[in-house]
Design an enzyme around this catalytic site. Structure first.
Site, PDB file in Angstrom:
ATOM      1  N   GLY A  12       0.942  -1.347   0.064  1.00  0.00           N
ATOM      2  CA  GLY A  12      -0.125   0.100   0.152  1.00  0.00           C
ATOM      3  C   GLY A  12       0.508   1.042   0.229  1.00  0.00           C
ATOM      4  CD  GLN A  13      -0.017   7.761   0.216  1.00  0.00           C
ATOM      5  OE1 GLN A  13      -0.824   8.011  -0.394  1.00  0.00           O
ATOM      6  NE2 GLN A  13      -1.230   7.350   2.104  1.00  0.00           N
ATOM      7  CG  ASP A  14       0.345   5.288   5.130  1.00  0.00           C
ATOM      8  OD1 ASP A  14       0.196   5.477   4.196  1.00  0.00           O
ATOM      9  OD2 ASP A  14       0.206   5.308   5.660  1.00  0.00           O
ATOM     10  CG  ASP A  61      -5.002 -12.742   4.038  1.00  0.00           C
ATOM     11  OD1 ASP A  61      -6.045 -12.155   4.800  1.00  0.00           O
ATOM     12  OD2 ASP A  61      -5.055 -13.000   2.250  1.00  0.00           O
ATOM     13  CG  LEU A  62      -3.897  -8.660   8.813  1.00  0.00           C
ATOM     14  CD1 LEU A  62      -2.032  -8.188   8.799  1.00  0.00           C
ATOM     15  CD2 LEU A  62      -3.833  -7.027   9.119  1.00  0.00           C
ATOM     16  CB  SER A 128      -7.771   5.091  11.321  1.00  0.00           C
ATOM     17  OG  SER A 128      -8.515   6.431  10.602  1.00  0.00           O
ATOM     18  CD  GLU A 130     -13.263   8.643   8.002  1.00  0.00           C
ATOM     19  OE1 GLU A 130     -13.727   7.979   8.437  1.00  0.00           O
ATOM     20  OE2 GLU A 130     -12.552  10.132   8.157  1.00  0.00           O
ATOM     21  CE1 TYR A 152     -10.171   2.063   7.820  1.00  0.00           C
ATOM     22  CE2 TYR A 152     -10.802   3.743   8.422  1.00  0.00           C
ATOM     23  CZ  TYR A 152      -9.711   3.098   7.625  1.00  0.00           C
ATOM     24  OH  TYR A 152      -8.173   3.618   7.942  1.00  0.00           O
ATOM     25  CG  HIS A 182      -1.149  10.064   5.507  1.00  0.00           C
ATOM     26  ND1 HIS A 182      -1.863   9.404   7.063  1.00  0.00           N
ATOM     27  CD2 HIS A 182      -0.456   8.583   5.344  1.00  0.00           C
ATOM     28  CE1 HIS A 182      -1.558   7.747   7.064  1.00  0.00           C
ATOM     29  NE2 HIS A 182      -0.538   7.569   6.394  1.00  0.00           N
ATOM     30  NE  ARG A 187      -5.019   8.495   0.423  1.00  0.00           N
ATOM     31  CZ  ARG A 187      -5.642   8.099   1.634  1.00  0.00           C
ATOM     32  NH1 ARG A 187      -5.611   6.567   1.372  1.00  0.00           N
ATOM     33  NH2 ARG A 187      -5.796   8.845   2.244  1.00  0.00           N
TER      34      ARG A 187
HETATM   35  P1  NDP Z   1      -3.676   1.359   1.512  1.00  0.00           P
HETATM   36  O1  NDP Z   1      -4.399   0.792   1.525  1.00  0.00           O
HETATM   37  O2  NDP Z   1      -2.850   1.677   0.494  1.00  0.00           O
HETATM   38  O3  NDP Z   1      -2.997  -0.240   1.906  1.00  0.00           O
HETATM   39  C1  NDP Z   1      -3.411  -1.220   2.966  1.00  0.00           C
HETATM   40  C2  NDP Z   1      -3.284  -2.656   2.926  1.00  0.00           C
HETATM   41  O4  NDP Z   1      -3.635  -4.133   3.402  1.00  0.00           O
HETATM   42  C3  NDP Z   1      -2.230  -2.927   1.149  1.00  0.00           C
HETATM   43  O5  NDP Z   1      -1.250  -3.220   1.091  1.00  0.00           O
HETATM   44  C4  NDP Z   1      -3.455  -4.482   0.996  1.00  0.00           C
HETATM   45  O6  NDP Z   1      -3.508  -5.046   0.587  1.00  0.00           O
HETATM   46  C5  NDP Z   1      -3.688  -4.737   2.390  1.00  0.00           C
HETATM   47  N1  NDP Z   1      -4.152  -5.815   2.355  1.00  0.00           N
HETATM   48  C6  NDP Z   1      -5.401  -5.145   2.844  1.00  0.00           C
HETATM   49  N2  NDP Z   1      -5.937  -7.041   3.260  1.00  0.00           N
HETATM   50  C7  NDP Z   1      -5.525  -7.801   3.615  1.00  0.00           C
HETATM   51  C8  NDP Z   1      -4.917  -8.831   4.267  1.00  0.00           C
HETATM   52  N3  NDP Z   1      -5.931  -9.739   4.098  1.00  0.00           N
HETATM   53  N4  NDP Z   1      -3.631  -9.738   4.665  1.00  0.00           N
HETATM   54  C9  NDP Z   1      -2.669  -8.338   4.127  1.00  0.00           C
HETATM   55  N5  NDP Z   1      -2.874  -7.892   4.053  1.00  0.00           N
HETATM   56  C10 NDP Z   1      -3.945  -7.002   3.189  1.00  0.00           C
HETATM   57  O7  NDP Z   1      -3.537   2.064   2.913  1.00  0.00           O
HETATM   58  P2  NDP Z   1      -2.354   2.803   2.922  1.00  0.00           P
HETATM   59  O8  NDP Z   1      -1.181   2.636   3.220  1.00  0.00           O
HETATM   60  O9  NDP Z   1      -2.669   4.390   2.717  1.00  0.00           O
HETATM   61  O10 NDP Z   1      -3.017   2.998   5.074  1.00  0.00           O
HETATM   62  C11 NDP Z   1      -1.716   2.424   5.303  1.00  0.00           C
HETATM   63  C12 NDP Z   1      -2.600   2.094   6.911  1.00  0.00           C
HETATM   64  O11 NDP Z   1      -2.727   2.966   7.751  1.00  0.00           O
HETATM   65  C13 NDP Z   1      -4.178   0.903   7.065  1.00  0.00           C
HETATM   66  O12 NDP Z   1      -4.479   0.501   7.879  1.00  0.00           O
HETATM   67  C14 NDP Z   1      -4.923   2.431   7.226  1.00  0.00           C
HETATM   68  O13 NDP Z   1      -5.982   2.214   7.391  1.00  0.00           O
HETATM   69  C15 NDP Z   1      -4.101   3.206   8.048  1.00  0.00           C
HETATM   70  N6  NDP Z   1      -4.885   4.991   8.013  1.00  0.00           N
HETATM   71  C16 NDP Z   1      -4.721   5.254   6.845  1.00  0.00           C
HETATM   72  C17 NDP Z   1      -4.985   6.815   6.678  1.00  0.00           C
HETATM   73  C18 NDP Z   1      -4.177   7.451   5.104  1.00  0.00           C
HETATM   74  O14 NDP Z   1      -4.999   8.753   5.507  1.00  0.00           O
HETATM   75  N7  NDP Z   1      -4.306   6.884   4.363  1.00  0.00           N
HETATM   76  C19 NDP Z   1      -4.955   7.859   7.348  1.00  0.00           C
HETATM   77  C20 NDP Z   1      -4.847   6.996   8.968  1.00  0.00           C
HETATM   78  C21 NDP Z   1      -4.521   5.310   8.881  1.00  0.00           C
HETATM   79  P3  NDP Z   1      -3.420  -5.536  -1.423  1.00  0.00           P
HETATM   80  O15 NDP Z   1      -1.968  -4.801  -2.147  1.00  0.00           O
HETATM   81  O16 NDP Z   1      -2.815  -6.954  -1.395  1.00  0.00           O
HETATM   82  O17 NDP Z   1      -4.290  -4.703  -1.333  1.00  0.00           O
HETATM   83  P1  GDR Z   2     -11.512   9.160   4.496  1.00  0.00           P
HETATM   84  O1  GDR Z   2     -11.172   8.953   3.236  1.00  0.00           O
HETATM   85  O2  GDR Z   2     -12.821   8.687   4.234  1.00  0.00           O
HETATM   86  O3  GDR Z   2     -10.986  10.721   4.866  1.00  0.00           O
HETATM   87  O4  GDR Z   2     -10.696   8.060   4.513  1.00  0.00           O
HETATM   88  P2  GDR Z   2     -11.717   9.875   0.969  1.00  0.00           P
HETATM   89  O5  GDR Z   2     -10.365  10.489   0.509  1.00  0.00           O
HETATM   90  O6  GDR Z   2     -11.913   8.274   0.748  1.00  0.00           O
HETATM   91  O7  GDR Z   2     -13.303  10.571   1.535  1.00  0.00           O
HETATM   92  C1  GDR Z   2     -12.198  11.900   1.987  1.00  0.00           C
HETATM   93  C2  GDR Z   2     -13.608  13.047   1.936  1.00  0.00           C
HETATM   94  O8  GDR Z   2     -13.900  13.029   0.703  1.00  0.00           O
HETATM   95  C3  GDR Z   2     -15.197  13.262   0.513  1.00  0.00           C
HETATM   96  N1  GDR Z   2     -15.903  12.883  -1.072  1.00  0.00           N
HETATM   97  C4  GDR Z   2     -15.046  11.969  -2.165  1.00  0.00           C
HETATM   98  N2  GDR Z   2     -14.262  10.697  -1.495  1.00  0.00           N
HETATM   99  C5  GDR Z   2     -14.193   9.995  -2.426  1.00  0.00           C
HETATM  100  N3  GDR Z   2     -13.262   8.876  -2.126  1.00  0.00           N
HETATM  101  N4  GDR Z   2     -14.722   9.815  -3.414  1.00  0.00           N
HETATM  102  C6  GDR Z   2     -15.231  11.147  -3.970  1.00  0.00           C
HETATM  103  O9  GDR Z   2     -15.777  11.069  -4.476  1.00  0.00           O
HETATM  104  C7  GDR Z   2     -16.065  12.008  -2.933  1.00  0.00           C
HETATM  105  N5  GDR Z   2     -16.543  13.170  -2.590  1.00  0.00           N
HETATM  106  C8  GDR Z   2     -16.236  13.603  -1.712  1.00  0.00           C
HETATM  107  C9  GDR Z   2     -15.977  11.555   1.066  1.00  0.00           C
HETATM  108  O10 GDR Z   2     -17.420  11.653   1.683  1.00  0.00           O
HETATM  109  C10 GDR Z   2     -15.366  12.374   2.425  1.00  0.00           C
HETATM  110  O11 GDR Z   2     -15.627  13.219   3.115  1.00  0.00           O
HETATM  111  C11 GDR Z   2      -9.070   8.442   4.154  1.00  0.00           C
HETATM  112  C12 GDR Z   2      -8.817   6.225   4.659  1.00  0.00           C
HETATM  113  O12 GDR Z   2      -7.305   6.661   4.064  1.00  0.00           O
HETATM  114  C13 GDR Z   2      -8.759   5.865   6.049  1.00  0.00           C
HETATM  115  O13 GDR Z   2      -8.132   4.435   5.439  1.00  0.00           O
HETATM  116  C14 GDR Z   2      -8.069   6.486   6.789  1.00  0.00           C
HETATM  117  O14 GDR Z   2      -8.363   6.118   8.011  1.00  0.00           O
HETATM  118  C15 GDR Z   2      -8.605   8.260   6.819  1.00  0.00           C
HETATM  119  O15 GDR Z   2      -9.034   8.567   5.230  1.00  0.00           O
HETATM  120  C16 GDR Z   2      -7.750   9.134   8.068  1.00  0.00           C
END
Ligand code: NDP
Ligand code: GDR
Length: 334
Positions: A12-14, A61-62, A128, A130, A152, A182, A187
């Site tokens: 994933g991204q992070d 796998d988780l 998160s 959220e 979620y 972030h 992303r």
């Molecule tokens: P991504 O959606 O980019 O990545 C999610 C990762 O989880 C992917 O590598 C995905 O694998 C893996 N995954 C999903 N299901 C499983 C499973 N069953 N077993 C093993 N791996 C799995 O997320 P981010 O990098 O953006 O976020 C990282 C973490 O931080 C997440 O837990 C997210 O909820 C949390 N978070 C993120 C925020 C953000 O703004 N980005 C803010 C707050 C919290 P695959 O590639 O195979 O799908």
């Molecule tokens: P979020 O991120 O739900 O905050 O969760 P997202 O970017 O999906 O939505 C942010 C806000 O934008 C509004 N929105 C839309 N969102 C999406 N995806 N698509 C659209 O077309 C759109 N239009 C408006 C949403 O309603 C929302 O209010 C992210 C994820 O990374 C989580 O895993 C993480 O935990 C939180 O950020 C912090």
């Protein structure tokens, strides 16, 4: 002696940014990834950031505790970063049980695997903002009451509490980062910032004319993933485990974020954006604004990249991708 880290969610991204950071610091990095029929696509982010050859990828796998115990036993990590989750809030309304299993119970699987196979390892849980949901305070900090507004967020809250429970019950060095949104060029394309920057690139290149969005009034505290993974690492370098908010302390509407992206290429957002009801959520998180004072004070953490700079970087990366017909993510429908 170099340290060993295990990252779940490494694809994933992070996972990509954290791998890069830890490799730069001399760690041996293992990344847990799911088996997939499309393996080569899953490693795209690691490839983009230039670390694919340096991360040791290992299947697991988780949802499968046995696989996690096996992996932790094999790797014997000093630090474990549990980033894996079903992360898309909108999808969690359609797949609430899967989200509960992966995002919630999956964290317990990982904690159990560490407790059994590497009890001395330090553990990071990706909590998160959220979890604040219908925010009970104007600025949300570690002491703000939680009010989850999606499957979620409810799953993340369970994972958050169970991590604290393992910390107190088994004296594990387990910390939670309560991270606000972030973003980055890595992303996922379904999240709103990247959906916007990708659409801006396509519109600029004449490949599209319009962009459908949902709630433009929602406010988020957006930072850059590169800054936030540094904060994760800092938490695990502390002598005692704890929970920390990482945020910028600035909140911006989806509308203004979108305007910034169109401004970056000299386009007027109002000429292209249309609001679509199907993109609204059953329950919305209207307002998030984080208070990172504790992270600043205890960890010395500061965000360094502002929203406009980050959105500009994302638009530029999407322009580049859209020019290169071969890019995988560029073919994913927005
Ligand atoms: P991504 O959606 O980019 O990545 C999610 C990762 O989880 C992917 O590598 C995905 O694998 C893996 N995954 C999903 N299901 C499983 C499973 N069953 N077993 C093993 N791996 C799995 O997320 P981010 O990098 O953006 O976020 C990282 C973490 O931080 C997440 O837990 C997210 O909820 C949390 N978070 C993120 C925020 C953000 O703004 N980005 C803010 C707050 C919290 P695959 O590639 O195979 O799908
Ligand atoms: P979020 O991120 O739900 O905050 O969760 P997202 O970017 O999906 O939505 C942010 C806000 O934008 C509004 N929105 C839309 N969102 C999406 N995806 N698509 C659209 O077309 C759109 N239009 C408006 C949403 O309603 C929302 O209010 C992210 C994820 O990374 C989580 O895993 C993480 O935990 C939180 O950020 C912090």
């Amino acid at each position: 002696m170099s340290k060993t880290a295990l990252i779940t969610g490494v694809t994933g991204q992070d996972g990509a940014y954290l791998s890069q950071l830890l490799l730069e610091k001399g760690y041996t990095v293992y990344g847990l990834m799911r088996r997939s029929a499309s393996q080569e696509f899953l490693t795209e982010r690691l490839k983009w950031i230039g670390v694919l050859d340096d991360v040791n990828l290992i299947h697991g796998d988780l949802l499968d505790l046995a696989s996690l115990i096996h992996v932790v036993n094999q790797v014997k990590p000093d630090e474990v970063y549990n980033l894996a989750a079903q992360t898309f809030v909108h999808t969690s309304f359609d797949q609430p049980l899967l989200t509960a299993q992966v995002t919630g119970v999956g964290a317990t699987h990982m904690l159990e695997a560490v407790r059994l196979a590497a009890p001395g390892a330090k553990f990071y849980q990706a909590s998160s903002s959220e979890m604040f949901g219908k925010a009970q305070e104007k600025m949300q900090s570690e002491t703000t009451p939680f009010y989850p507004r999606s499957p979620y967020a409810a799953a993340k809250l369970y994972a958050h509490w169970i991590t604290g429970n393992y910390r107190e019950s088994y004296q594990m060095h387990a910390s939670c980062g309560i991270l606000f949104n972030h973003e980055s060029p890595l992303r996922g394309i379904e999240f709103v910032t990247r959906k916007v920057t990708d659409a801006v690139a396509r519109i600029k290149l004449g490949q599209a004319k319009t962009l459908d969005l949902g709630n433009l009034d929602a406010r988020r505290d957006w930072g850059h993933a590169r800054d936030y993974v540094r904060g994760m690492w800092m938490m695990l370098q502390q002598p005692t485990p704890d929970d920390y908010v990482l945020a910028t302390g600035r909140t911006v509407t989806v509308r203004d974020m979108t305007k910034a992206a169109f401004d970056h290429v000299g386009l007027n957002w109002e000429d292209h954006v249309q609001v679509s009801n199907r993109l609204f959520r059953p329950a919305e998180v209207d307002f998030l604004l984080g208070d990172p004072a504790k992270a600043r004070r205890v960890l010395g953490w500061e965000p360094t990249i502002g929203l406009e700079e980050m959105i500009g970087e994302m638009v530029d990366a999407d322009l580049e991708r859209r020019r290169q017909a071969g890019d995988v993510r560029a073919r994913v429908p927005a």
